[in-house]
Scaffold this motif. Structure first.
Motif, mmCIF file in Angstrom:
data_model
loop_
_atom_site.group_PDB
_atom_site.id
_atom_site.type_symbol
_atom_site.label_atom_id
_atom_site.label_comp_id
_atom_site.label_asym_id
_atom_site.label_seq_id
_atom_site.Cartn_x
_atom_site.Cartn_y
_atom_site.Cartn_z
ATOM 1 N N TYR A 44 -7.802 13.273 -8.500
ATOM 2 C CA TYR A 44 -7.016 12.408 -7.687
ATOM 3 C C TYR A 44 -6.269 11.614 -8.540
ATOM 4 O O TYR A 44 -5.124 11.316 -8.216
ATOM 5 C CB TYR A 44 -8.178 11.668 -7.010
ATOM 6 C CG TYR A 44 -8.903 12.288 -5.832
ATOM 7 C CD1 TYR A 44 -8.071 13.128 -4.628
ATOM 8 C CD2 TYR A 44 -10.245 12.244 -5.850
ATOM 9 C CE1 TYR A 44 -8.887 13.783 -3.842
ATOM 10 C CE2 TYR A 44 -11.034 12.988 -4.787
ATOM 11 C CZ TYR A 44 -10.167 13.685 -3.624
ATOM 12 O OH TYR A 44 -11.066 14.154 -2.697
ATOM 13 N N ALA A 104 -4.148 1.189 -8.661
ATOM 14 C CA ALA A 104 -5.040 2.162 -8.068
ATOM 15 C C ALA A 104 -6.763 1.601 -7.994
ATOM 16 O O ALA A 104 -7.126 0.944 -8.820
ATOM 17 C CB ALA A 104 -5.418 3.536 -8.859
ATOM 18 N N SER A 143 -3.160 13.863 0.919
ATOM 19 C CA SER A 143 -4.161 13.101 1.151
ATOM 20 C C SER A 143 -5.207 12.638 0.157
ATOM 21 O O SER A 143 -5.566 13.409 -0.714
ATOM 22 C CB SER A 143 -5.050 13.979 1.997
ATOM 23 O OG SER A 143 -5.312 15.168 1.804
ATOM 24 N N LEU A 144 -5.570 11.332 0.170
ATOM 25 C CA LEU A 144 -6.535 10.850 -0.679
ATOM 26 C C LEU A 144 -7.781 10.322 0.323
ATOM 27 O O LEU A 144 -7.540 9.973 1.503
ATOM 28 C CB LEU A 144 -6.066 9.691 -1.376
ATOM 29 C CG LEU A 144 -4.972 9.862 -2.364
ATOM 30 C CD1 LEU A 144 -4.336 8.753 -2.735
ATOM 31 C CD2 LEU A 144 -5.557 10.528 -3.461
ATOM 32 N N ILE A 184 -10.104 5.430 -2.162
ATOM 33 C CA ILE A 184 -9.113 5.397 -3.094
ATOM 34 C C ILE A 184 -7.759 4.722 -2.233
ATOM 35 O O ILE A 184 -7.418 5.468 -1.432
ATOM 36 C CB ILE A 184 -8.732 6.871 -3.867
ATOM 37 C CG1 ILE A 184 -9.909 7.213 -4.477
ATOM 38 C CG2 ILE A 184 -7.403 6.339 -4.592
ATOM 39 C CD1 ILE A 184 -9.372 8.657 -5.032
ATOM 40 N N ARG A 185 -7.537 3.650 -2.871
ATOM 41 C CA ARG A 185 -6.278 2.793 -2.221
ATOM 42 C C ARG A 185 -5.261 2.894 -3.468
ATOM 43 O O ARG A 185 -5.791 2.323 -4.677
ATOM 44 C CB ARG A 185 -6.696 1.650 -1.592
ATOM 45 C CG ARG A 185 -7.539 1.831 -0.397
ATOM 46 C CD ARG A 185 -7.482 0.452 0.347
ATOM 47 N NE ARG A 185 -7.748 -0.703 -0.406
ATOM 48 C CZ ARG A 185 -7.696 -2.019 0.124
ATOM 49 N NH1 ARG A 185 -7.241 -2.151 1.348
ATOM 50 N NH2 ARG A 185 -8.024 -3.082 -0.397
ATOM 51 N N ILE A 186 -3.941 3.129 -3.231
ATOM 52 C CA ILE A 186 -2.845 2.997 -4.101
ATOM 53 C C ILE A 186 -1.763 2.004 -3.671
ATOM 54 O O ILE A 186 -1.528 1.955 -2.400
ATOM 55 C CB ILE A 186 -2.429 4.392 -4.219
ATOM 56 C CG1 ILE A 186 -3.240 5.474 -4.476
ATOM 57 C CG2 ILE A 186 -1.092 4.182 -5.566
ATOM 58 C CD1 ILE A 186 -3.964 5.299 -5.842
ATOM 59 N N ILE A 221 -1.126 10.448 -9.421
ATOM 60 C CA ILE A 221 -1.625 10.542 -8.426
ATOM 61 C C ILE A 221 -1.819 11.703 -7.667
ATOM 62 O O ILE A 221 -0.730 12.141 -7.247
ATOM 63 C CB ILE A 221 -1.315 9.407 -7.317
ATOM 64 C CG1 ILE A 221 -1.502 7.976 -8.144
ATOM 65 C CG2 ILE A 221 -2.417 9.263 -6.079
ATOM 66 C CD1 ILE A 221 -2.976 7.428 -8.507
ATOM 67 N N LYS A 250 0.905 -1.056 0.143
ATOM 68 C CA LYS A 250 0.040 0.034 -0.058
ATOM 69 C C LYS A 250 1.125 1.278 0.178
ATOM 70 O O LYS A 250 1.837 1.350 0.632
ATOM 71 C CB LYS A 250 -0.973 0.054 1.422
ATOM 72 C CG LYS A 250 -2.014 1.348 0.978
ATOM 73 C CD LYS A 250 -3.114 1.008 2.198
ATOM 74 C CE LYS A 250 -4.032 2.006 2.020
ATOM 75 N NZ LYS A 250 -5.100 1.985 3.252
ATOM 76 N N ASN A 270 -0.384 4.718 -0.214
ATOM 77 C CA ASN A 270 -1.142 6.000 -0.176
ATOM 78 C C ASN A 270 -0.522 6.951 0.568
ATOM 79 O O ASN A 270 -0.517 8.326 0.102
ATOM 80 C CB ASN A 270 -2.527 5.935 0.639
ATOM 81 C CG ASN A 270 -3.547 5.132 -0.183
ATOM 82 O OD1 ASN A 270 -3.416 4.066 -0.782
ATOM 83 N ND2 ASN A 270 -4.902 5.778 -0.157
ATOM 84 N N ASN A 271 0.502 6.630 1.360
ATOM 85 C CA ASN A 271 1.253 7.749 2.174
ATOM 86 C C ASN A 271 2.340 8.633 1.274
ATOM 87 O O ASN A 271 2.801 9.207 1.757
ATOM 88 C CB ASN A 271 2.065 6.914 3.524
ATOM 89 C CG ASN A 271 2.787 5.876 2.992
ATOM 90 O OD1 ASN A 271 3.162 5.669 1.878
ATOM 91 N ND2 ASN A 271 3.583 5.321 4.181
#
Length: 315
Positions: free
Chosen positions: A70, A36, A12-13, A17-19, A267, A5, A7-8
């Motif tokens: 996004y 994504a 901010s998402l 939504i997860r990347i 992103i 993962k 996202n960090n």
């Protein structure tokens, strides 16, 4: 394949939504990819496609032109010379680009009428993949759900009757759609129609950067980008390898989009894979995930309520 993962790594998402990213090897070769995963039912999000309207722009330029979505990912195929989109694109329920109607045969004077694939999202946020035939005289594309139609003829600008088919079809009434091809996954299994769509007909086993889009049974949008042409770092993937990855990610249906030097996903404006040209290639269309209009309306109402409250307190 192990996905981490990520996202960090971005601003901010929303939780919907997860990347993810991976640098696992693929069949013994160096490999890098990003994925994504987006909840289609989240009404705080909107999904749309955009064209360059006769021009081409880099994904970063689309990002700035379209209000900083996004996610921005390259779309379907286009002519580098004319910048004409060569695949179906639908925006807000309207066709803004059509499939190429006919392909000239190299062996005769006849034409091949391709029903190329597209990914769409309906107004009630149901995703679908279909092989579509577009007619500029019709409001909606003709959609075939089980397999593409193979047809030939002498008309360089065919209508639906030129397909001479009795196969079942439906009006493909999508709110948003982006075309490309070939289909990679159908009914949760690898199903590649590159020859039928006349895309990579003899290049199925070549490794390139790739872009793909699909959806899962639990209403998740999946966008996959694969880095390639980076010797010793990332060698890309074949269509079969790309399809198997999408199946492993849970896709029910998925299609390939334009790849090679066009492959790029942003992103929050930040690149994921490194483009094979080392700089972003201008493209004629993109698919985007952005903040929903209802969300923006809600934020404006909150701002108004906040201002009214501040005025009352001052009184």
């Amino acid at each position: 394949m192990k996905w981490i993962k990520a996202n960090n790594e971005f601003d901010s998402l929303p939780a919907s939504i997860r990347i993810f990213k991976t640098s696992d090897s693929l069949n013994g070769r160096p490999f890098r990819a990003w994925c994504a995963e987006v909840k289609l039912k989240d009404k705080q999000l909107d999904f749309t496609a955009q064209t360059g309207e006769g021009n081409s722009y880099t994904p970063s330029e689309f990002y700035n032109r379209e209000g900083k979505p996004y996610i921005v990912v390259n779309g379907g195929y286009f002519s580098p010379q004319t910048r004409q989109n060569l695949n179906l694109i639908m925006r807000e329920g309207k066709i803004v680009a059509y499939n190429v109607p006919a392909l000239k045969s190299l062996l005769s004077d006849s034409f091949y009428y391709a029903t190329r694939s597209a990914f769409g999202i309906s107004k009630n946020r149901q995703a679908d993949v279909a092989w579509v035939f577009t007619d500029t005289a019709k409001r909606w594309p003709y959609g075939f759900q089980t397999h593409p139609i193979i047809a030939k003829g002498s008309n360089p600008d065919p209508s639906f009757t030129d397909l001479h088919t009795i196969e079942q079809w439906n009006w493909w009434k999508m709110h948003t759609a982006i075309g490309g091809g070939p289909v990679l996954v159908q009914e949760g299994a690898v199903f590649i129609t590159n020859k039928e769509e006349q895309l990579y007909a003899f290049e199925r086993n070549d490794r390139h950067p790739r872009t793909a889009i699909g959806y899962t049974r639990n209403h998740r949008l999946i966008i996959l980008v694969i880095q390639g042409r980076s010797p010793g770092i990332a060698e890309g993937a074949t269509l079969d390898e790309e399809a198997r990855i999408l199946v492993d990610l849970g896709c029910v249906e998925a299609i390939n989009l334009d790849g090679g030097g066009s492959s790029c996903m942003l992103i929050n404006g930040k690149e994921t894979i490194v483009p094979s040209d080392e700089t972003q290639r201008p493209v004629a269309s993109v698919f985007m995930v952005l903040r929903g209009r209802k969300s923006e309306t809600g934020n404006r109402r909150s701002e108004v309520r906040g201002l009214k409250s501040e005025v009352r307190s001052r009184r």
